[in-house]
Design a protein around this motif. Structure first.
Motif, PDB file in Angstrom:
ATOM      1  N   PRO A 130     -24.746  15.514  53.298  1.00 18.58           N
ATOM      2  CA  PRO A 130     -25.955  14.860  53.815  1.00 18.58           C
ATOM      3  C   PRO A 130     -26.408  13.697  52.941  1.00 18.58           C
ATOM      4  N   MET A 131     -27.039  12.743  53.580  1.00 20.38           N
ATOM      5  CA  MET A 131     -27.585  11.587  52.878  1.00 20.38           C
ATOM      6  C   MET A 131     -28.598  12.053  51.819  1.00 20.38           C
ATOM      7  N   GLY A 132     -28.452  11.530  50.629  1.00 15.75           N
ATOM      8  CA  GLY A 132     -29.359  11.890  49.538  1.00 15.75           C
ATOM      9  C   GLY A 132     -28.907  13.065  48.706  1.00 15.75           C
ATOM     10  N   SER A 133     -27.814  13.728  49.104  1.00 19.01           N
ATOM     11  CA  SER A 133     -27.384  14.921  48.376  1.00 19.01           C
ATOM     12  C   SER A 133     -26.787  14.608  47.012  1.00 19.01           C
ATOM     13  N   SER A 134     -26.518  13.333  46.735  1.00 20.94           N
ATOM     14  CA  SER A 134     -25.976  12.981  45.418  1.00 20.94           C
ATOM     15  C   SER A 134     -27.059  12.935  44.342  1.00 20.94           C
TER      16      SER A 134
END
Length: 307
Positions: A130-134
């Protein structure tokens, strides 16, 4: 970057997977991102007939390089695609422009003489990564940059709302554009206009994110996707016109293009599909992060001019 007289950069092959819904129920959710990318890499060499051993480099864009997309996915994917171990690969991150940057680096390398044949690619599995999971809990990727923007940065959805407010884009106009976009995409898919570029995978033969039958009336019933009382207080000019229906969808997929020179293309018996004339990059206000295309276009035209 503009072309030199003795070398140019041309695209001789372009393939992509169908785009799946970037949700757990999407058709491509069960395909690992490295395998998503490997599929496009395998297809582009198969369709062009180029020996993978002759590929000088594979440059792939990926935004969220963590979890299933970590550890240099470009290299992992090319090995998974059966390329020789001698073929290198690297993964780049310029956020939403990552794959475009891969193409720019590839073209620059061809024109400079560092490459004769190179593949530029991109992959994202938003259902698995998912976007932002980093951004891990407790981490701070911004450092002292935060001091420059003491009120805080904003997510893309709020940036889109700010753009709509600044340029006076009303909800009805946004919904009309979105409905027409889906109508055109559905018609193009039905007419087979995407068939030559598609590489079916996991039973998916066409883009899953196109919504045939989308109308302005159905879109009008959707609620704002990014409303927040805190952002409403900070940005009273926002009219909350961005919805799931007029936003870009969450998606899974990959794509690859093969880039070489006109001379090498002739030698290999390949017909160029396009020439990369000029590339450029710019920075922009991070609160209006989606507007960088405006100065980038101006810069590209001033450098290269239409031809």
């Amino acid at each position: 970057m503009t072309g030199y007289s003795d070398r140019d950069a041309v695209i001789v092959g372009a393939v992509r997977t169908p785009v799946g819904k970037g949700k757990p129920g999407g058709a491509l959710h069960d395909v690992l991102p490295a395998d998503l990318l490997a599929h496009s890499l395998s297809e582009v060499v198969t369709r062009t007939g180029v020996d993978p051993a002759d590929v000088d480099d594979v440059i792939a864009g990926a935004v969220t390089q963590v979890g299933d997309q970590a550890v240099n996915i470009a290299r992992n994917a090319l090995l998974g695609a059966g390329f020789p171990e001698s073929v290198p690969g690297t993964t780049v991150d310029r956020q939403c422009g990552s794959s475009q940057q891969a193409i720019s680096f590839a073209a620059q390398g061809v024109i400079a003489g560092a490459y004769d044949v190179v593949i530029a690619a991109g992959v994202e599995s938003m259902s698995r990564v998912p976007m932002g999971s980093s951004v891990l809990p407790g981490s701070d990727p911004f450092g002292s940059m935060a001091q420059r923007y003491p009120e805080g940065l904003v997510p893309q959805g709020i940036s889109a709302e700010l753009i709509a407010a600044r340029w006076g884009l009303p909800r009805a106009e946004l919904d009309e554009f979105s409905a027409l976009s889906h109508e055109k995409a559905a018609a193009a898919a039905k007419e087979g206009l995407f068939d030559n570029e598609l590489a079916p995978l996991a039973g998916l033969t066409t883009d899953e994110i196109i919504r045939p039958g989308t109308t302005v009336e159905t879109l009008a019933g959707l609620r704002p996707a990014f409303y927040s009382p805190a952002y409403e207080a900070r940005f009273p000019q926002i009219e909350w016109n961005i919805t799931p229906g007029n936003s870009s969808p969450l998606s899974d997929g990959s794509a690859a293009v093969m880039i070489t020179t006109s001379e090498v293309a002739r030698r290999l018996g390949l017909r160029p599909l396009a020439r990369i004339h000029t590339t450029t990059v710019v920075g922009s206000d991070p609160l209006y992060m989606l507007t960088g295309v405006i100065p980038a276009t101006e810069k590209a035209l001033s450098r290269g001019g239409p031809s």
